[in-house]
Design an enzyme around this catalytic site. Structure first.
Site, PDB file in Angstrom:
ATOM      1  N   ASP A 159      72.549  98.955  79.523  1.00  0.00           N
ATOM      2  CA  ASP A 159      71.532  98.710  78.501  1.00  0.00           C
ATOM      3  C   ASP A 159      71.865  97.459  77.697  1.00  0.00           C
ATOM      4  O   ASP A 159      73.033  97.173  77.436  1.00  0.00           O
ATOM      5  CB  ASP A 159      71.435  99.931  77.565  1.00  0.00           C
ATOM      6  CG  ASP A 159      70.158  99.902  76.723  1.00  0.00           C
ATOM      7  OD1 ASP A 159      69.244  99.113  77.038  1.00  0.00           O
ATOM      8  OD2 ASP A 159      70.083 100.656  75.745  1.00  0.00           O
ATOM      9  N   ASN A 185      61.013 102.997  84.135  1.00  0.00           N
ATOM     10  CA  ASN A 185      61.058 101.525  84.072  1.00  0.00           C
ATOM     11  C   ASN A 185      59.892 100.837  84.789  1.00  0.00           C
ATOM     12  O   ASN A 185      59.656  99.639  84.596  1.00  0.00           O
ATOM     13  CB  ASN A 185      62.390 100.989  84.625  1.00  0.00           C
ATOM     14  CG  ASN A 185      63.566 101.202  83.685  1.00  0.00           C
ATOM     15  OD1 ASN A 185      64.709 101.366  84.117  1.00  0.00           O
ATOM     16  ND2 ASN A 185      63.294 101.211  82.380  1.00  0.00           N
TER      17      ASN A 185
HETATM   18  C1  FPP Z   1      68.371  97.907  80.653  1.00  0.00           C
HETATM   19  O1  FPP Z   1      68.392  96.840  79.727  1.00  0.00           O
HETATM   20  C2  FPP Z   1      68.519  97.400  82.001  1.00  0.00           C
HETATM   21  C3  FPP Z   1      67.635  97.597  83.025  1.00  0.00           C
HETATM   22  C4  FPP Z   1      66.397  98.379  82.864  1.00  0.00           C
HETATM   23  C5  FPP Z   1      67.853  96.992  84.361  1.00  0.00           C
HETATM   24  C6  FPP Z   1      69.273  96.963  84.868  1.00  0.00           C
HETATM   25  C7  FPP Z   1      69.275  96.261  86.156  1.00  0.00           C
HETATM   26  C8  FPP Z   1      70.193  95.384  86.560  1.00  0.00           C
HETATM   27  C9  FPP Z   1      71.430  95.050  85.818  1.00  0.00           C
HETATM   28  C10 FPP Z   1      69.946  94.635  87.825  1.00  0.00           C
HETATM   29  C11 FPP Z   1      70.427  95.173  89.104  1.00  0.00           C
HETATM   30  C12 FPP Z   1      71.544  96.094  89.035  1.00  0.00           C
HETATM   31  C13 FPP Z   1      72.547  96.209  89.898  1.00  0.00           C
HETATM   32  C14 FPP Z   1      73.505  97.300  89.665  1.00  0.00           C
HETATM   33  C15 FPP Z   1      72.766  95.323  91.036  1.00  0.00           C
HETATM   34  P1  FPP Z   1      67.072  96.573  78.887  1.00  0.00           P
HETATM   35  O2  FPP Z   1      66.226  95.619  79.636  1.00  0.00           O
HETATM   36  O3  FPP Z   1      66.431  97.876  78.539  1.00  0.00           O
HETATM   37  O4  FPP Z   1      67.680  95.890  77.614  1.00  0.00           O
HETATM   38  P2  FPP Z   1      67.054  95.884  76.143  1.00  0.00           P
HETATM   39  O5  FPP Z   1      67.149  97.292  75.640  1.00  0.00           O
HETATM   40  O6  FPP Z   1      67.940  94.944  75.415  1.00  0.00           O
HETATM   41  O7  FPP Z   1      65.634  95.397  76.272  1.00  0.00           O
END
Ligand code: FPP
Length: 243
Positions: free
Chosen positions: A22, A70
């Site tokens: 996150d 998501n």
């Molecule tokens: C949450 O941060 C993150 C995600 C919804 C996506 C995570 C995906 C990756 C890191 C890419 C691929 C993964 C791997 C393991 C190869 P957020 O976007 O909710 O952050 P925020 O709360 O700051 O908006």
């Protein structure tokens, strides 16, 4: 900064660590970059932390990369995350034998593109010939959906004579995506929120939780050391009384 844990000072290394990735979006926003730049940085952090976990003797690392909720994000963001997963899986297929990393994907993969599904099948096949550290990536994953799916599969097995009538927690665990994987000892959530967000609801019954404000792309080996040190201060009683 590199982590400092070595086998002498490690204390108890958790066998299984689960992490909610996150803070990617906020990390990007702080730098005036598009959200997908945060996800790219987050995928690099995942690679570093997975390598570090393997090196210090963690056996399983499970990360929440994409939840069933998501899909509500913009097409551009979802497309960007899917492209990152595609790239990551292709690199994994190339490197996992050499790096001795097994991979598994937890979640309903039927909604993913046929290309991604093919890559996942390939990583599963290669994983069968590797022993040792295992990275689990949760994609289109939801904890409640996982439990409902397990109940449906058990009911089907029961109706068709493949399952025994007496259901135990152990037997039910075998219907989860995590069948055969021990429950997480330590669950880490970076990014400042303190909730489970439908992650590993069944498996985290006795996990220790560690929350930090550090945004996932900034999470490094030293941060993992801090989480493990905090874990080692906990008194795990699993509902019992300390001897
Ligand atoms: C949450 O941060 C993150 C995600 C919804 C996506 C995570 C995906 C990756 C890191 C890419 C691929 C993964 C791997 C393991 C190869 P957020 O976007 O909710 O952050 P925020 O709360 O700051 O908006």
């Amino acid at each position: 900064m590199a982590g400092i844990i070595n086998n002498n000072e490690a204390g108890n290394i958790p066998r299984h660590i689960a992490i909610i990735l996150d803070g990617n979006g906020r990390w990007a926003k702080k730098r005036g970059l598009p959200r997908n730049a945060g996800h790219l940085a987050g995928s690099e952090t995942f690679r570093n932390i997975a390598t570090y976990c393997k090196n210090i003797g963690v056996e399983y690392l499970t990360v929440y990369a994409f939840s069933t909720e998501n899909w509500k994000r913009s097409e551009e963001e979802v497309g960007g995350i899917m492209r990152l997963l595609d790239k990551y899986l292709r690199e994994a297929i190339r490197d996992m034998r050499k790096k001795e990393i097994r991979m598994s994907v937890f979640g309903d993969t039927s909604r993913l593109s046929p290309e991604l599904q093919k890559l996942i099948a390939e990583t599963n096949e290669i994983s069968g010939s590797i022993e040792g550290f295992q990275a689990n990536i949760c994609i289109n994953y939801g904890g409640r959906a996982e439990i409902v799916r397990a109940a449906e599969q058990y009911a089907r097995d029961l109706a068709e004579g493949r399952a025994e009538g007496k259901l135990t927690e152990e037997r039910f665990s075998d219907y989860m995506y995590s069948a055969g994987v021990p429950d997480p000892d330590l669950l880490i959530r970076p990014g400042g929120e303190q909730r489970l967000s439908n992650f590993l609801l069944w498996q985290c019954a006795y996990s220790e939780f560690y929350f930090t404000d550090v945004l996932w792309p900034d999470f490094d080996e030293a941060e993992l050391d801090r989480a493990i040190a905090a874990f080692n201060m906990r008194d795990r009683r699993f509902g019992g009384v300390k001897k």
